[in-house]
Design an enzyme around this catalytic site. Structure first.
Site, PDB file in Angstrom:
ATOM      1  N   GLU A   1     -36.050  21.525  10.521  1.00 31.75           N
ATOM      2  CA  GLU A   1     -35.728  20.925  11.828  1.00 31.75           C
ATOM      3  C   GLU A   1     -36.983  20.885  12.711  1.00 31.75           C
ATOM      4  OE1 GLU A   1     -32.390  22.605  14.163  1.00 31.75           O
ATOM      5  OE2 GLU A   1     -33.601  22.117  15.920  1.00 31.75           O
TER       6      GLU A   1
ATOM      7  N   HIS B   1     -30.650  18.735   9.396  1.00 33.92           N
ATOM      8  CA  HIS B   1     -31.861  19.186  10.102  1.00 33.92           C
ATOM      9  C   HIS B   1     -32.733  18.057  10.624  1.00 33.92           C
ATOM     10  CE1 HIS B   1     -31.218  23.247   9.022  1.00 33.92           C
ATOM     11  NE2 HIS B   1     -31.571  23.158   7.774  1.00 33.92           N
TER      12      HIS B   1
ATOM     13  N   SER C   1     -30.888  31.052   5.659  1.00 32.45           N
ATOM     14  CA  SER C   1     -30.304  30.449   6.858  1.00 32.45           C
ATOM     15  C   SER C   1     -30.794  31.122   8.149  1.00 32.45           C
ATOM     16  CB  SER C   1     -28.776  30.550   6.770  1.00 32.45           C
ATOM     17  OG  SER C   1     -28.211  30.431   8.045  1.00 32.45           O
ATOM     18  N   SER C   2     -31.341  30.324   9.069  1.00 29.09           N
ATOM     19  CA  SER C   2     -31.840  30.896  10.335  1.00 29.09           C
ATOM     20  C   SER C   2     -30.707  31.475  11.154  1.00 29.09           C
ATOM     21  CB  SER C   2     -32.490  29.841  11.227  1.00 29.09           C
ATOM     22  OG  SER C   2     -33.464  29.175  10.585  1.00 29.09           O
TER      23      SER C   2
HETATM   24  S1  SF4 Z   1     -25.991  24.083  14.300  1.00 27.95           S
HETATM   25 FE1  SF4 Z   1     -27.471  22.401  13.960  1.00 27.95          FE
HETATM   26  S2  SF4 Z   1     -26.470  21.091  12.447  1.00 27.95           S
HETATM   27 FE2  SF4 Z   1     -24.890  22.415  13.327  1.00 27.95          FE
HETATM   28  S3  SF4 Z   1     -23.967  21.242  14.983  1.00 27.95           S
HETATM   29 FE3  SF4 Z   1     -25.584  22.514  15.859  1.00 27.95          FE
HETATM   30  S4  SF4 Z   1     -27.408  21.228  15.835  1.00 27.95           S
HETATM   31 FE4  SF4 Z   1     -25.939  20.294  14.468  1.00 27.95          FE
END
Ligand code: SF4
Length: 286
Positions: A130, A76, A225-226
């Site tokens: 994030e 994140h 988890s989003s």
């Molecule tokens: S979901 Fe988030 S952690 Fe996974 S590859 Fe995409 S940006 Fe990266």
């Protein structure tokens, strides 16, 4: 149980999470003490597996008390203050920030430095790790919008630079763009940057197709988890006979009466081994 089960090949860790876990496992295998700032992945089962290997999860308050240790930053990402604190406390950072998130942080910082008159707007969840890392690139000046209601509060007489948290829904992002386009003053600039990660966005159509193929869907994911929330919503939308569980213990076998095929899928933070455990629990049930 006499039932057909398919595990979705497209579900499981995204490459950002896979890389972070690999980095942690490499350090732990070398027998070194390793701290991780926040849960390495929004999945308590996987977190517990790594705790057993020696990973110690800490929060930002605990980080302030540590000196001369190694700390892993998860996919994140983190705001600049975390790096500054680590430097002061002689903490070695193992930086597992996902390259996609890192690139987004840099873009936002650039806009913030180059266009101080405008509003940097981030479509995301307030308080999400994030998002905190992204807001941190702007001296805490970025405005986080969670919904269209929040967008209505923006100042449409000032320029708007719109970004998105990587795991948000593309559809909602486009609704926000449409609204701002309609309301922005002709004197102000509006620019939007589609920064939604396709590792998640592409799973929407794929998981929808998977969910329609089965009588019942078991969606395995941590409830924090989003992208798990987004993907589960999509499963429920196309197949109302969908259930979210965090582990095999939450399976209620009464769900499976009159069911011939079960699809098991999950979020980008769901380990494959966990989906396999759920399948095995069903198959071994009398
Ligand atoms: S979901 Fe988030 S952690 Fe996974 S590859 Fe995409 S940006 Fe990266």
């Amino acid at each position: 149980m006499d039932v057909q089960i398919e595990i979705d090949g497209g579900s499981g860790f995204c490459f950002g999470v896979t890389t972070a876990i690999k980095k942690a496992e490499e350090e732990l295998a070398a027998g070194k003490t390793l701290y991780c700032l926040g849960d390495i992945v929004h999945n308590s089962m996987e977190v517990n597996r790594l705790h057993k290997q020696g990973l110690i999860t800490i929060n930002h308050e605990q980080l302030k008390e540590l000196h001369n240790v190694k700390v892993l930053l998860r996919a994140h990402g983190e705001p600049p203050e975390t790096y500054e604190l680590a430097k002061r406390n002689n903490i070695e950072i193992i930086d597992a920030t996902c390259p996609v998130v890192l690139a987004l942080q840099r873009r936002i910082k650039k806009t913030s430095d180059e266009s101080p008159e405008g509003q940097i707007v981030i479509f995301g969840k307030n308080g999400h790790a994030e998002v905190l890392g992204l807001v941190g690139q702007t001296h805490a000046e970025a405005i986080v919008v969670e919904s269209l209601e929040d967008v209505k509060e923006l100042d449409f007489n000032r320029s708007i630079y719109l970004y998105s948290q990587t795991t948000k829904s593309l559809d909602e992002f486009h609704h926000i763009i449409d609204y701002i386009q309609k309301h922005i003053s002709p004197k102000a600039t509006f620019k939007s940057f589609d920064t939604i990660c396709r590792q998640v966005a592409n799973r929407m159509p794929n998981i929808a197709e998977f969910a329609t193929k089965h009588d019942l869907i078991l969606f395995v994911s941590g409830r924090k988890s989003s992208n798990g929330k987004v993907l589960f919503k999509e499963c429920e939308h196309v197949n109302p006979n969908s259930y979210q569980i965090e582990s095999a213990n939450e399976i209620d076998f009464n769900w499976f009466k009159d069911v011939k095929t079960i699809g098991i899928c999950g979020a980008t933070s769901t380990p494959k081994w966990l989906m396999e455990e759920c399948r095995d629990a069903i198959l071994s049930h009398e």
